[in-house]
Design an enzyme around this catalytic site. Structure first.
Site, PDB file in Angstrom:
ATOM      1  CB  SER A 183      -0.895  -0.023   1.234  1.00  0.00           C
ATOM      2  OG  SER A 183      -1.967   0.881   1.092  1.00  0.00           O
ATOM      3  CB  CYS A 218      -2.517   9.534  28.418  1.00  0.00           C
ATOM      4  SG  CYS A 218      -3.910  10.464  29.057  1.00  0.00           S
ATOM      5  CD  GLU A 219       0.735   5.848  24.448  1.00  0.00           C
ATOM      6  OE1 GLU A 219       1.901   5.894  24.010  1.00  0.00           O
ATOM      7  OE2 GLU A 219       0.263   4.894  25.062  1.00  0.00           O
ATOM      8  N   GLY A 256      -3.118  -0.557  -3.772  1.00  0.00           N
ATOM      9  CA  GLY A 256      -1.817  -0.089  -3.330  1.00  0.00           C
ATOM     10  C   GLY A 256      -1.307   1.189  -3.943  1.00  0.00           C
ATOM     11  N   GLY A 284      -8.019   1.150  -2.854  1.00  0.00           N
ATOM     12  CA  GLY A 284      -8.690   1.602  -1.635  1.00  0.00           C
ATOM     13  C   GLY A 284      -8.334   3.059  -1.404  1.00  0.00           C
TER      14      GLY A 284
HETATM   15  C1  LIG Z   1      -5.537  -3.103   1.582  1.00  0.00           C
HETATM   16  C2  LIG Z   1      -5.761  -3.887   0.353  1.00  0.00           C
HETATM   17  C3  LIG Z   1      -6.115  -3.235  -0.837  1.00  0.00           C
HETATM   18  C4  LIG Z   1      -6.186  -1.740  -0.956  1.00  0.00           C
HETATM   19  O1  LIG Z   1      -4.964  -1.130  -0.741  1.00  0.00           O
HETATM   20  P1  LIG Z   1      -4.817   0.451  -0.957  1.00  0.00           P
HETATM   21  O2  LIG Z   1      -3.400   0.713  -0.688  1.00  0.00           O
HETATM   22  O3  LIG Z   1      -5.712   1.108   0.002  1.00  0.00           O
HETATM   23  O4  LIG Z   1      -5.191   0.723  -2.381  1.00  0.00           O
HETATM   24  C5  LIG Z   1      -6.388  -4.020  -1.934  1.00  0.00           C
HETATM   25  N1  LIG Z   1      -6.315  -5.377  -1.868  1.00  0.00           N
HETATM   26  C6  LIG Z   1      -5.957  -6.022  -0.750  1.00  0.00           C
HETATM   27  C7  LIG Z   1      -5.901  -7.488  -0.744  1.00  0.00           C
HETATM   28  C8  LIG Z   1      -5.669  -5.294   0.395  1.00  0.00           C
HETATM   29  O5  LIG Z   1      -5.304  -5.946   1.503  1.00  0.00           O
END
Ligand SMILES: *Cc1c(COP(=O)(O)O)cnc(C)c1O
Length: 462
Positions: free
Chosen positions: A226, A366-367, A258, A297
Site C-alpha cells: 500500500s 495520554c502518549e 496499493g 482503496g
Molecule cells: C488493503 C488492500 C487493498 C487496498 O490497498 P490500498 O493501498 O488502500 O489501495 C487491496 N487489496 C488487498 C488485498 C488489500 O489488503
C-alpha cells in the site's frame, strides 16, 4: 531525483506558502471570508455546528474516483473497503459500479447491511475463520480469495456440508519489493499473505484447488503493498504473475490495490487512469489473456477528506519547539504513529494564508507518541480556539482509529451541492459503556464491603 523524491528541504520550503490545492478535495474552494468550502459547504460553519474533530468528505470527489476506476479497469474492479467503510460509503461504491473487497466478517456484515448484493463482494483475509467463510458462503459472496492451505481445508469442509461451491482466486506473493513502508509491503517473499510463487507453494495450491470439485478457480490475485508510488513495482509484479498464470489460462488476474497518494507538499502520485494504463500496456505486451482487475482503496478515498480539529493549547518551549494540541489524535489518525507518516496542516478559516510558523501538532491521548504532524506549517497568528485541518485523511483514519482514553470517535460528513449530511455520527458517552457488563447487585457507589469494585469480595489469605 523524481517528483516524488523532492529533497526534504524543498518540501519544507513549499510548506511556507498556502496549502497546495492538489492535497485538498476536488471541490475545495475559497469562500468570501477566505474560508475553506468543500462541496459548496462552509467548513468553518460545519465545524461550529457539528463540533470537532470532524471528517469532511467531498462526495463528488469520491464518486469521481470510483468512476475513474471503473472507466480504467472495467467490470470487476473492486473498492478495498477497509480504507473507509460505513453504510453510505459501501452504498456509494456499489452505486458507482464497483465491487467491494471485504477482509473480515465485520466488513462483510457492513457491506451486506448497506444493501450491496453478495455477488458484488470479494472476501479477503489471511486468517479467515470457519465462521467468516461460512457467513460468506451462506450469503453467496461473489469471490473468495484463498490465502493458505488451512483455509482450503475449511472451504472444502463447508462445501461438503452443503454450502454452494464458491468461485475463488488464489492469492500469490510474487516476490517483489513495493518500495513502501515495511508494514504495508505485502508482495515480498517474507510475507504472511498468500502462497509464495518462488518456493512452489503457489503451484501446489493451484494444483490442489484445480483438482478439487468443491471450488471453482477463476483467477490469480496479488497485492504487493500500500502507498506504492512506483508504477514499475506493479509492472514487475505483473511480469511474475503473467508468467505464473499463463499456462493456467484462468479468466481473471487481479493486481490488488496499493496505488499511493500525495500526502504532503512536494509529493505527486500517478492517477488511477495512469496507473491502469501502464498496467494494461504491460499486460498487453506480456500477452495476458485474462481480464486484468484491481482493488484500489486509498487512491479512491484519501484525498476526498480533511479532518478538522480545534486547537486547545499551544505550548512554546523556548529552544525546543512549539506544541499545538488538538482535540483528536492517534484515535482518529494512527498512521503517523504506525508508519511515521507525514501530514501537513492549514487553517480552514484562512485557506490561502501563508504558513510560515512550525509547530508540532499533537493529540489529546495520554502518549508522547500521539503526534499528528511533526513539523506542521501553520499561519503566523495561529491561536488557541482556532480550527486546524489535516488534508488527505479519507483513508485509514476513521477505520483504523480507536477510542483509546475513551476519546469519542469523530463523525464523518458527506458534502455535495451545498448540502452536508452526517454519514457516521459522533461516538457518545453512552456508546462507551454499551458493551460493558456490570455485575448486578452492587450499590451504585460501586464499592463492595471488601473494597473490591465489581467483583466478589476476596477472602483474605491465611
Ligand atoms: C488493503 C488492500 C487493498 C487496498 O490497498 P490500498 O493501498 O488502500 O489501495 C487491496 N487489496 C488487498 C488485498 C488489500 O489488503
Amino acid at each position: 531525483m523524481t517528483d516524488t523524491e523532492l529533497a526534504r528541504a524543498d518540501v519544507l520550503a513549499l510548506r511556507d506558502g498556502p496549502i497546495p490545492r492538489h492535497l485538498l478535495p476536488d471541490s475545495a474552494a475559497t469562500g468570501p471570508h477566505g474560508q475553506l468550502l468543500v462541496g459548496g459547504v462552509d467548513v468553518t460553519e460545519l465545524a461550529a455546528e457539528l463540533g470537532t474533530p470532524l471528517f469532511v468528505y467531498d462526495e463528488d470527489h469520491l464518486r469521481d474516483r470510483c468512476r475513474e476506476a471503473v472507466a480504467t479497469f472495467g467490470e470487476g474492479v473492486a473498492y478495498a473497503a477497509k480504507a473507509f467503510l460505513c453504510l453510505e460509503m459501501a452504498r456509494l461504491a456499489h452505486s458507482e459500479g464497483l465491487h467491494l473487497d471485504v477482509a473480515t466478517g465485520g466488513e462483510l456484515h457492513v457491506a451486506l447491511a448497506a444493501g450491496v448484493p453478495a455477488d458484488r463482494l470479494v472476501l479477503h483475509g489471511n486468517n479467515k475463520s470457519v465462521d467468516e467463510i461460512d457467513e460468506a458462503l451462506a450469503a453467496g459472496v461473489g469471490r473468495l480469495v484463498v490465502d493458505n492451505f488451512a483455509e482450503v481445508d475449511r472451504i472444502e469442509r463447508l462445501v461438503e456440508a452443503g454450502r454452494a461451491r464458491p468461485r475463488v482466486l488464489v492469492r500469490v506473493t510474487p516476490g517483489v519489493e513495493a518500495h513502501t513502508h515495511e508494514y504495508t509491503s505485502t508482495g515480498q517473499d517474507d510475507s504472511k499473505f498468500g502462497f509464495n510463487v518462488a518456493n512452489g507453494d503457489a503451484s501446489a495450491a493451484l494444483a490442489r484447488l484445480g483438482a478439487s470439485s468443491r471450488v471453482d478457480v477463476v483467477g490469480i490475485h496479488a497485492h504487493i503493498g500500500s502507498q506504492v508510488f512506483r508504477v514499475d513495482s506493479f509492472e514487475r509484479a505483473l511480469e511474475v504473475l503473467v508468467a505464473f498464470a499463463a499456462p493456467l489460462d484462468l479468466p481473471e488476474l487481479s493486481i490488488g490495490g496499493g496505488l499511493g497518494v500525495a500526502y504532503v507538499e512536494g509529493e505527486w502520485a500517478p492517477t488511477i487512469a495512469q496507473w491502469g494504463a501502464s498496467l494494461t500496456n504491460v499486460a498487453r505486451a506480456l500477452g495476458l489473456r485474462a481480464r486484468l482487475s484491481a482493488e484500489p482503496g486509498r487512491s479512491l478515498v484519501a484525498s476526498a477528506a480533511v479532518t478538522v480539529y480545534t486547537v486547545g493549547a499551544i505550548k512554546e518551549i523556548p529552544g525546543v519547539r512549539t506544541y499545538a494540541a488538538v482535540d483528536g489524535g492517534f484515535g482518529d489518525n494512527p498512521r503517523p504513529v504506525l508508519y511515521g507518516s507525514d501530514y501537513t496542516t492549514f487553517a480552514p478559516a484562512a485557506l490561502d494564508a501563508a504558513r510560515p510558523r512550525r509547530v508540532r501538532v499533537v493529540g489529546k491521548h495520554c502518549e508522547s507518541g500521539d503526534i499528528l504532524v511533526r513539523d506542521a506549517p501553520v499561519p503566523a497568528d495561529l491561536a488557541v480556539g482556532d480550527l486546524l485541518a489535516t488534508p488527505v485523511t479519507g483513508a485509514y483514519g476513521l477505520t483504523m482509529g480507536s477510542n483509546y482514553n475513551k476519546v469519542l470517535r469523530p463523525p464523518a460528513v458527506f458534502v455535495s451541492g451545498g448540502e452536508a449530511r452526517v454519514v457516521v455520527r459522533r461516538e457518545t458517552y453512552a456508546d462507551l459503556t454499551a458493551r460493558d457488563l456490570l455485575q448486578p447487585g452492587l450499590a451504585p457507589s460501586g464499592r463492595s464491603p471488601s473494597g473490591a469494585v465489581g467483583s466478589r469480595p476476596v477472602r483474605p489469605g491465611p
